[in-house]
Design a protein around this motif. Structure first.
Motif, PDB file in Angstrom:
ATOM      1  N   GLN A 172      42.552  49.837  35.460  1.00 24.38           N
ATOM      2  CA  GLN A 172      41.847  49.185  36.374  1.00 24.38           C
ATOM      3  C   GLN A 172      42.604  48.536  37.372  1.00 24.38           C
ATOM      4  O   GLN A 172      42.247  48.369  38.628  1.00 24.38           O
ATOM      5  CB  GLN A 172      40.789  48.569  35.882  1.00 24.38           C
ATOM      6  CG  GLN A 172      39.807  49.115  34.857  1.00 24.38           C
ATOM      7  CD  GLN A 172      38.984  48.393  34.166  1.00 24.38           C
ATOM      8  OE1 GLN A 172      39.219  47.019  33.986  1.00 24.38           O
ATOM      9  NE2 GLN A 172      38.034  48.782  33.588  1.00 24.38           N
ATOM     10  N   PRO A 192      44.499  56.508  39.232  1.00 24.36           N
ATOM     11  CA  PRO A 192      44.369  56.631  40.727  1.00 24.36           C
ATOM     12  C   PRO A 192      45.274  57.925  41.167  1.00 24.36           C
ATOM     13  O   PRO A 192      46.092  58.358  40.651  1.00 24.36           O
ATOM     14  CB  PRO A 192      45.112  55.323  41.237  1.00 24.36           C
ATOM     15  CG  PRO A 192      44.879  54.532  40.140  1.00 24.36           C
ATOM     16  CD  PRO A 192      45.157  55.429  38.841  1.00 24.36           C
ATOM     17  N   TYR A 195      37.338  47.861  38.050  1.00 24.18           N
ATOM     18  CA  TYR A 195      38.689  47.596  38.824  1.00 24.18           C
ATOM     19  C   TYR A 195      38.136  46.636  40.017  1.00 24.18           C
ATOM     20  O   TYR A 195      39.249  45.771  40.451  1.00 24.18           O
ATOM     21  CB  TYR A 195      38.894  48.960  39.433  1.00 24.18           C
ATOM     22  CG  TYR A 195      38.146  49.688  40.469  1.00 24.18           C
ATOM     23  CD1 TYR A 195      38.091  49.319  41.678  1.00 24.18           C
ATOM     24  CD2 TYR A 195      36.963  50.397  40.105  1.00 24.18           C
ATOM     25  CE1 TYR A 195      37.270  49.708  42.805  1.00 24.18           C
ATOM     26  CE2 TYR A 195      36.201  51.100  41.018  1.00 24.18           C
ATOM     27  CZ  TYR A 195      36.250  50.755  42.243  1.00 24.18           C
ATOM     28  OH  TYR A 195      35.387  51.175  43.236  1.00 24.18           O
ATOM     29  N   ASP A 252      36.661  54.213  36.085  1.00 21.36           N
ATOM     30  CA  ASP A 252      37.811  53.604  36.261  1.00 21.36           C
ATOM     31  C   ASP A 252      38.708  54.123  35.248  1.00 21.36           C
ATOM     32  O   ASP A 252      39.952  53.744  35.180  1.00 21.36           O
ATOM     33  CB  ASP A 252      37.282  52.058  35.713  1.00 21.36           C
ATOM     34  CG  ASP A 252      36.839  51.127  36.628  1.00 21.36           C
ATOM     35  OD1 ASP A 252      36.321  51.860  37.664  1.00 21.36           O
ATOM     36  OD2 ASP A 252      36.279  50.168  36.300  1.00 21.36           O
ATOM     37  N   THR A 306      36.485  56.785  44.032  1.00 18.44           N
ATOM     38  CA  THR A 306      35.765  56.196  42.849  1.00 18.44           C
ATOM     39  C   THR A 306      34.543  55.433  43.770  1.00 18.44           C
ATOM     40  O   THR A 306      34.607  54.292  43.370  1.00 18.44           O
ATOM     41  CB  THR A 306      36.412  55.655  41.431  1.00 18.44           C
ATOM     42  OG1 THR A 306      37.085  54.545  42.274  1.00 18.44           O
ATOM     43  CG2 THR A 306      37.135  56.612  40.943  1.00 18.44           C
ATOM     44  N   GLN A 342      45.053  50.529  44.482  1.00 16.75           N
ATOM     45  CA  GLN A 342      44.804  51.815  45.374  1.00 16.75           C
ATOM     46  C   GLN A 342      43.869  51.368  46.538  1.00 16.75           C
ATOM     47  O   GLN A 342      43.984  51.572  47.521  1.00 16.75           O
ATOM     48  CB  GLN A 342      44.127  52.819  44.536  1.00 16.75           C
ATOM     49  CG  GLN A 342      43.911  54.265  45.372  1.00 16.75           C
ATOM     50  CD  GLN A 342      45.291  54.741  45.858  1.00 16.75           C
ATOM     51  OE1 GLN A 342      46.511  55.008  45.034  1.00 16.75           O
ATOM     52  NE2 GLN A 342      45.482  54.724  47.272  1.00 16.75           N
ATOM     53  N   TRP A 358      43.817  50.853  39.908  1.00  9.99           N
ATOM     54  CA  TRP A 358      42.752  51.338  40.700  1.00  9.99           C
ATOM     55  C   TRP A 358      42.654  50.383  41.892  1.00  9.99           C
ATOM     56  O   TRP A 358      42.294  50.637  43.075  1.00  9.99           O
ATOM     57  CB  TRP A 358      41.553  51.661  39.974  1.00  9.99           C
ATOM     58  CG  TRP A 358      41.229  53.051  39.730  1.00  9.99           C
ATOM     59  CD1 TRP A 358      41.108  53.554  38.602  1.00  9.99           C
ATOM     60  CD2 TRP A 358      41.071  54.054  40.604  1.00  9.99           C
ATOM     61  NE1 TRP A 358      41.070  55.021  38.578  1.00  9.99           N
ATOM     62  CE2 TRP A 358      40.824  55.195  40.113  1.00  9.99           C
ATOM     63  CE3 TRP A 358      41.139  54.110  42.101  1.00  9.99           C
ATOM     64  CZ2 TRP A 358      40.637  56.549  40.808  1.00  9.99           C
ATOM     65  CZ3 TRP A 358      40.936  55.394  42.645  1.00  9.99           C
ATOM     66  CH2 TRP A 358      40.881  56.583  41.890  1.00  9.99           C
TER      67      TRP A 358
END
Length: 292
Positions: free
Chosen positions: A63, A135, A11, A131, A121, A69, A66
C-alpha cells in the motif's frame, strides 16, 4: 485512518505520512527505509505492518508503494531514481492530510476514466482488495521474483553464488547439497589489502516470511565456520527476524529479502536487459500551443 469494511487500510492513508517520512529522511531514501519510518513515526502495530496478501507479499508495504505511485503522478515524487524514492521541489513543500489524499486519488481516477484509460486503482470505484495489486513499476520486479521462486533449490543457490561474485565476493563456493549443514555456500569479502572476511550464505526460496527461528538456526550453523552471514530469500523477514540478525554479541547476519534481491540483480544486469521508455513532457509543448 481510512479503512474498508474488512478493517484493511487503503493506500490513501499513507500518502501524507510518506511525504512526511521522506522529509524526515532528508528527501530521499530506499522504499524499505520509508516504510520503516512511517511505521516508527505512527507507532504501527505488527498486525498492520506484517499482514500479507494472498500472494504472500506484505500488505502494508504494498500500500505504501501504491501511495508512492500516486505521489509520482502528482509530481510530488521523482520517478527517475530506481531503488530510491525522492521528493521533488513541490513534494518538499507539500503536506497532505487524509482528506487531501482522498481528493487527489479520486480526481486521478476520474481523469483516467474521462480519458478512456484503464483506471490504475481509482479509489472511489475500486474495492480495498485492489490495493493488493502491485503498482505499475513494481509489476516487472515481481516477474523476476516469480522466476527466482520457480528455480529448483540448488539452482537458486547457484544463482545466488553468481550474484555474490558479481557484487565483489571472491572464492565463492556453493556447498554440496546433501552436506551443507545449514550453509549453502561461502565467499571471501576483501575489505582492504589487509582485511578480509569469510562469509557464509544461505539461499532459501520463501513465498511468505522468514521467522526469527530460521535466522537463529542459520547463525548456529555459522559458529566457528564464518565471520559473517548473509541470508538471501525471495520472501521477507519478520520484525523479530530482523532483530535477531542484528543482536549484540553474536555473529552478524545480513538479510536480503525479495525486494532487495531484485534490486541486486538489476544493479549488475543479471538475467535482465535494460529498456528505455520515453514519457511525453507535456509542459514542453505548452509554449508551442500558444496562438500568435
Amino acid at each position: 485512518m481510512l479503512k474498508s469494511k474488512k478493517g484493511q487500510t487503503y493506500y490513501v492513508t499513507w500518502m501524507g505520512p510518506l511525504l512526511d517520512a521522506l522529509r524526515e529522511l532528508g528527501g530521499s531514501a530506499t522504499p524499505r527505509d520509508v516504510s520503516a519510518q512511517i511505521a516508527r513515526k505512527l507507532n504501527l502495530s505488527k498486525e498492520t505492518t506484517e499482514a500479507t496478501v494472498k500472494s504472500g507479499a506484505n500488505r502494508f508495504h504494498n500500500q505504501v508503494q501504491w501511495a508512492r505511485q500516486y505521489l509520482v503522478w502528482e509530481g510530488l515524487l521523482d520517478d527517475g531514481s530506481r531503488g530510491r524514492w525522492t521528493l521533488t521541489p513541490l513534494g518538499w513543500k507539500t503536506s497532505l492530510d487524509e482528506a487531501d489524499a482522498l481528493r487527489l486519488a479520486s480526481e486521478r481516477g476520474r481523469a483516467q476514466r474521462a480519458a478512456s484509460q484503464p483506471p490504475a486503482t481509482a479509489f472511489e470505484a475500486e474495492p480495498a482488495e485492489k490495493d493488493d495489486a502491485p503498482p505499475p513499476d513494481e509489476a516487472q520486479q515481481l516477474g523476476l521474483l516469480d522466476i527466482l521462486k520457480a528455480l529448483p533449490p540448488y539452482g537458486f543457490e547457484l544463482i545466488c553464488g553468481r550474484l555474490l561474485r558479481e557484487h565483489g565476493f571472491e572464492e565463492v563456493e556453493v556447498t554440496q547439497r546433501s552436506r551443507d549443514g545449514g550453509i549453502d555456500g561461502y565467499g571471501l569479502l576483501r575489505l582492504s589489502p589487509f582485511v578480509s572476511l569469510r562469509v557464509a550464505f544461505q539461499a532459501k526460496r520463501y513465498k511468505d516470511v522468514v521467522s526469527r527461528s530460521a535466522v537463529g538456526e542459520f547463525r548456529n550453523a555459522l559458529l566457528g565456520r564464518a565471520e559473517k552471514g548473509v541470508f538471501i530469500t525471495t520472501g521477507r523477514f519478520t520484525t523479530d527476524a530482523e532483530a535477531e540478525a542484528t543482536r549484540d554479541g553474536v555473529v552478524p547476519i545480513e538479510l536480503i529479502d525479495g525486494e532487495q534481491l531484485v534490486e541486486l540483480f538489476h544493479d549488475k544486469l543479471i538475467g535482465v536487459k535494460p529498456k528505455t521508455v520515453y514519457e511525453i513532457d507535456h509542459a514542453f509543448f505548452d509554449e508551442f500551443r500558444r496562438e500568435s
